[in-house]
Design an enzyme around this catalytic site. Structure first.
Site, short mmCIF file in Angstrom:
data_model
loop_
_atom_site.label_atom_id
_atom_site.label_comp_id
_atom_site.label_asym_id
_atom_site.label_seq_id
_atom_site.Cartn_x
_atom_site.Cartn_y
_atom_site.Cartn_z
N HIS A 98 0.83 -1.20 0.00
CA HIS A 98 0.00 0.00 0.00
C HIS A 98 0.87 1.26 0.00
CE1 HIS A 98 -2.27 -3.32 1.78
NE2 HIS A 98 -3.37 -2.72 1.31
N GLY A 186 -3.68 -3.52 11.37
CA GLY A 186 -4.03 -3.99 10.02
C GLY A 186 -5.51 -4.29 9.99
N GLY A 228 -10.92 4.12 7.48
CA GLY A 228 -11.39 2.77 7.82
C GLY A 228 -11.46 2.57 9.32
N ASN A 257 -8.05 11.62 4.07
CA ASN A 257 -7.72 11.73 2.65
C ASN A 257 -8.93 11.54 1.73
OD1 ASN A 257 -8.17 8.99 2.70
ND2 ASN A 257 -5.99 8.42 2.53
N HIS A 334 -4.22 3.26 -3.48
CA HIS A 334 -4.35 2.74 -2.11
C HIS A 334 -3.50 1.48 -1.92
CE1 HIS A 334 -6.28 0.90 1.47
NE2 HIS A 334 -6.17 -0.20 0.77
N ARG A 429 -18.35 -19.22 38.45
CA ARG A 429 -18.12 -17.76 38.39
C ARG A 429 -17.91 -17.21 39.80
NH1 ARG A 429 -23.94 -14.70 38.03
NH2 ARG A 429 -25.14 -16.34 38.96
N SER A 456 -22.90 -10.03 37.31
CA SER A 456 -23.07 -11.38 36.76
C SER A 456 -21.74 -12.09 36.60
CB SER A 456 -23.75 -11.31 35.39
OG SER A 456 -25.03 -10.77 35.51
N GLU A 488 -17.83 -4.79 24.29
CA GLU A 488 -17.00 -6.00 24.40
C GLU A 488 -15.78 -5.94 23.50
OE1 GLU A 488 -20.29 -6.04 23.78
OE2 GLU A 488 -21.18 -6.93 25.59
N HIS A 550 -28.30 -16.25 24.18
CA HIS A 550 -27.23 -16.08 25.16
C HIS A 550 -26.45 -17.38 25.41
CE1 HIS A 550 -29.11 -12.27 25.71
NE2 HIS A 550 -28.51 -11.98 26.85
N ARG A 597 -22.98 -20.25 35.46
CA ARG A 597 -23.96 -19.52 36.27
C ARG A 597 -24.45 -20.43 37.40
NH1 ARG A 597 -30.19 -18.83 35.03
NH2 ARG A 597 -30.70 -17.25 36.57
C1 LIG Z 1 -11.38 -4.88 9.71
C2 LIG Z 1 -10.85 -4.69 8.34
N1 LIG Z 1 -11.70 -4.72 7.29
C3 LIG Z 1 -11.24 -4.59 6.03
C4 LIG Z 1 -9.90 -4.43 5.80
C5 LIG Z 1 -9.38 -4.32 4.37
N2 LIG Z 1 -8.94 -2.93 4.11
C6 LIG Z 1 -7.67 -2.56 4.21
S1 LIG Z 1 -7.43 -0.93 3.94
C7 LIG Z 1 -9.06 -0.69 3.64
C8 LIG Z 1 -9.57 0.69 3.30
C9 LIG Z 1 -9.30 1.61 4.41
O1 LIG Z 1 -9.54 2.91 4.04
P1 LIG Z 1 -8.68 4.05 4.70
O2 LIG Z 1 -8.54 3.78 6.12
O3 LIG Z 1 -9.29 5.30 4.30
O4 LIG Z 1 -7.26 3.84 4.05
P2 LIG Z 1 -6.62 4.63 2.82
O5 LIG Z 1 -7.23 4.08 1.57
O6 LIG Z 1 -6.93 6.06 3.02
O7 LIG Z 1 -5.17 4.30 2.92
C10 LIG Z 1 -9.77 -1.88 3.77
C11 LIG Z 1 -11.23 -2.02 3.55
C12 LIG Z 1 -9.05 -4.43 6.91
N3 LIG Z 1 -7.74 -4.31 6.78
N4 LIG Z 1 -9.54 -4.53 8.16
MG LIG Z 2 -8.69 7.05 3.56
#
Ligand SMILES: Cc1ncc(C[n+]2csc(CCOP(=O)(O)OP(=O)(O)O)c2C)c(N)n1
Ligand SMILES: [Mg+2]
Length: 748
Positions: A98, A186, A228, A257, A334, A429, A456, A488, A550, A597
């Site tokens: 990337h 990641g 993301g 961005n 990207h 528990r 609980s 959680e 549950h 429980r």
């Molecule tokens: C939980 C999760 N879902 C999906 C992905 C796959 N993924 C990696 S980067 C990305 C896009 C993220 O967008 P952004 O944070 O805006 O990154 P940019 O393109 O600006 O570098 C996705 C969907 C991941 N790494 N983690």
């Molecule tokens: Mg972005």
């Protein structure tokens, strides 16, 4: 694609700008305040002396007058573009990765590492280092480049081996794998959420160990995160809690961005992020040009963030993905290499030699050597302070040293409760609560809480104090009990951060079925070797009336299938003690306690030591014809079924198997003692039967979801009874009559 809009009004308004640095204002104010530093062409430019002095003097007028000088020069500009090109080279050589985020985030990373972050590349584990987390971990080429330039044990060859098997530079940052990587990131949202745990850790350590004149702990947690991360629910959970907790030393820079994989964020992410964060109790700032190689606005914003001590800060920094590439500002940049032509174009545009790869100009090397030296000196000064602290506060110093080494307090094992069959039946528990009451006071590194199920999960020990901002009067930062709220996933991610900080054994609690809400983070506990204790109660259909929503039918199968995870389903008091001991001594492994429980009797023959071997013979029998194996609340059913079978002239032995992973790690000779060859095995567990075929020839358990009703009736409905087990044993013996019994331990 939206590139940064050039400002229509380049004149800064000092009054408005000053406000904007302490509190998020409508975009027009902010845009005007920072637009002065903007590269109006949208293209990079060398920072000229006149630009720098102009920015610098303006900086003084837009911020409080005592702000430390924050100026950048041509070497900084060259460094930023070198970082961009090195990252792009890495992706190009790996032919995957990337480049977009590193090229866009380079000014932020350079500003943080060159002006703010105190770390010692010669000792990545210095405890009071500032933590840096790249939450948008797909951009890790950037982080590896920074670590390399700073002088961590990461060579240029390591950068060239990006994403290759066995390299120190895997496709996403892995904690414990690469020196200087604090957290595995990641899976989007995890980094920022665990960073909240890092910030909690700092606040707690400071409250616990700092003394007048001895600010042993005062580190910051810096995060870069992207669209993301901010879209992920886990981040909302953790950031919401961070705001409540007033974690002023948490500073997050948002790579705004406007691009993600599917395209412009206009497609599905149009909220006002700053407003959301403000409602969470965050301080927010906006930098309208994050692309400039003269990133004074970023530096000013970080300085301003540091001044707000009772709120975490989010700095929204407008950047251009893939800055310098012909594809800048587009989703195309990207996650694919730029290609040779575009890479050459980018280098040329950014003022580097288009014919050279992996180039680091000497002036940039020299700059980073100074930054490294500053970090080395910072730790040296801290070490001197710590020596004085050892004199002034010897007991505290020894305690801190013990925790840093990960040594348990002396005599802890002796404090674990012991039980006999004469003791009254009680829920596991509750036995866990008894144990916490016995040990928590003597185990100060234990810190955690429940996701709004304290009553609980029974996780709050009698003398606990809540970890809360002192201003709330609900607790203090020296408190060790966390009120996670119904969060959680965030809870588990925060525990990963506490563990990553060092000197903690974090724990968290909810109903077992909701471990699946936390799965993104629990998986990283395992991958990243975080010692997190998961106290998961209401562990089967035995929870009864709450019903199948549950009842965790498949949850343990998932957790048992996860590498580097210890799953315990203890049957009684001694087994609960054994499970905790095994978990407390597994310093690089998370543990899950599946707790009941409903009440269980304390069984004849139950053994804490047996639990540490994963499984053991609870009751042996000469000339046994069948082995009954169970866990948790069903082990007593196996004991009773063995008695019933004996009345019918069938000799049964009983095995307890509370932790499959530990049992699988035993020598085969021991495993053979537990499951002797030639004797069929029948398992019983009030969960789905999935997985039991590893040990058992037949299983009593669930083949679908459970049902709502009083627990004894639900057990009866699914045949998880003494009678059901006896019938299954009889059927199994009938099936194998005259036939060889395959040995389930024989695996190729
Ligand atoms: C939980 C999760 N879902 C999906 C992905 C796959 N993924 C990696 S980067 C990305 C896009 C993220 O967008 P952004 O944070 O805006 O990154 P940019 O393109 O600006 O570098 C996705 C969907 C991941 N790494 N983690
Ligand atoms: Mg972005």
């Amino acid at each position: 694609m939206s590139a940064p809009a050039p400002s229509s009004d380049p004149t800064p308004e000092p009054a408005a700008a000053t406000m904007s640095l302490t509190r998020q204002r409508p975009r027009s104010f902010i845009a005007r305040a920072f637009s002065y530093f903007k590269s109006h062409s949208g293209l990079p430019r060398r920072a000229s002396t006149s630009q720098l002095s102009r920015s610098s003097s303006t900086a003084a007028s837009t911020c409080s007058s005592n702000m430390s000088a924050t100026t950048f020069d041509a070497t900084d500009a060259l460094a930023i573009n070198t970082i961009r090109c090195l990252a792009a080279d890495m992706v190009q050589k790996a032919n995957s990765g990337h480049p977009g985020a590193p090229m866009g985030c380079a000014p932020m990373a350079h500003t943080l590492f060159s002006r703010f972050i105190r770390c010692n590349p010669r000792n990545p584990k210095w405890i009071n280092r500032d933590r840096f987390v790249l939450s948008n971990g797909h951009g890790c080429a950037l982080q590896y480049v920074m670590l390399h330039l700073l002088g961590y044990d990461l060579s240029m060859d390591d950068l060239k081996a990006f994403r290759q098997l066995g390299s120190k530079t895997p496709g996403h940052p892995e904690a414990g794998h690469t020196p200087g990587i604090e957290l595995t990131t990641g899976p989007l949202g995890q980094g920022i959420s665990s960073a909240v745990g890092l910030a909690i850790a700092e606040a707690h350590m400071a409250a616990t160990f700092n003394r007048p004149g001895f600010e042993l702990f005062d580190n910051y947690t810096y995060v870069i995160l992207g669209d993301g991360c901010l879209q992920e629910g886990v981040a909302s959970e953790a950031m919401s809690l961070a705001g409540h907790l007033q974690l002023g030393k948490l500073i997050a820079l948002y790579d705004d961005n406007h691009i993600q994989i599917d395209g412009d964020t206009e497609l599905g992410f149009t909220e006002d992020v700053c407003k959301r964060m403000e409602s969470y109790g965050w301080h927010t700032l906006v930098v309208s040009d994050g692309d400039s190689t003269n990133p004074i606005a970023i530096a000013q914003a970080v300085e301003a963030a540091k001044k707000v001590t009772d709120k975490p800060t989010l700095i929204k920094v407008r950047t251009t993905i893939g800055f310098g590439s012909a594809k800048a500002g587009q989703e195309k940049v990207h996650g694919s290499p730029l290609g040779a032509a575009d890479l050459a174009h980018a280098k040329k545009t950014l003022g580097l030699n288009p014919d050279e790869t992996f180039q680091v100009p000497q002036s940039v090397r020299d700059l980073f050597a100074k930054i490294t030296a500053r970090g080395v000196a910072a730790e040296e000064a801290w070490n001197t302070l710590f020596k004085q602290y050892q004199q002034a506060h010897p007991e505290l110093a020894a305690e801190l040293a013990r925790r840093q080494k990960g040594e348990l307090p002396a005599g802890l094992k002796e404090r674990l409760p012991k039980y006999t069959p004469a003791d009254a039946p009680v829920a596991t528990r509750k036995l866990s609560e008894n144990l916490l009451n016995a040990v928590a006071e003597h185990l100060p590194e234990l810190m955690g809480g429940s996701a709004d199920l304290t009553g609980s999960n029974l996780t709050r020990w009698k003398t606990a104090t809540d970890f809360q901002p002192p201003a709330t009067k609900l607790g203090d930062y020296a408190g060790r009990y966390l009120r996670f709220g119904v969060r959680e996933h965030g809870m588990a991610a925060i525990c990963n951060g506490l563990s990553a900080y060092g000197g903690f054994i974090p724990f968290c609690a909810t109903f077992l079925v909701f471990a699946q809400y936390a799965a993104g983070a629990t998986r990283l506990s395992s991958l990243s070797h975080h010692q997190v204790l998961y106290v998961m109660t209401h562990d089967s259909i035995g929870l009864g009336e709450d019903g199948p929503t549950h009842q965790p039918i498949e949850t343990l199968a998932v957790l048992r299938a996860t590498p580097n995870t210890l799953v315990f389903r203890p049957a009684d008091g001694n087994e609960v003690s054994g499970a905790y001991w095994a978990a407390l001594t597994a310093s690089h492994t998370p543990s899950v306690f599946a707790l009941s429980r409903q009440n269980v009797p304390h069984l004849e023959g139950s053994s804490a030591d047996g639990v540490t071997r994963g499984g053991y013979v609870l009751s042996e029998a000469k000339n046994a014809q069948i082995t009954l194996v169970g866990t948790g609340t069903e082990l007593s059913l196996a004991v009773d079924a063995a008695k019933k079978l004996r009345e019918q002239g069938i000799v049964a032995r009983v095995v307890s198997l509370p932790c499959w992973q530990l049992f699988d790690a035993q020598p085969r000779a021991y495993q053979d003692e537990v499951f002797p060859a030639g004797i069929p095995v029948v398992s019983v567990e009030a969960l789905g039967v999935f997985g039991w075929e590893r040990y058992a020839h037949a299983s009593v358990g669930l083949h679908g979801f459970g049902a709502s009703g009083p627990a004894p009736q639900v057990y009866k409905q699914f045949g998880i009874t003494v009678e059901g087990l006896v019938e299954k044993a009889q059927a199994t013996l009938k099936y194998f009559a005259g036939k060889p019994v395959p040995n389930k331990l024989d695996r190729i």
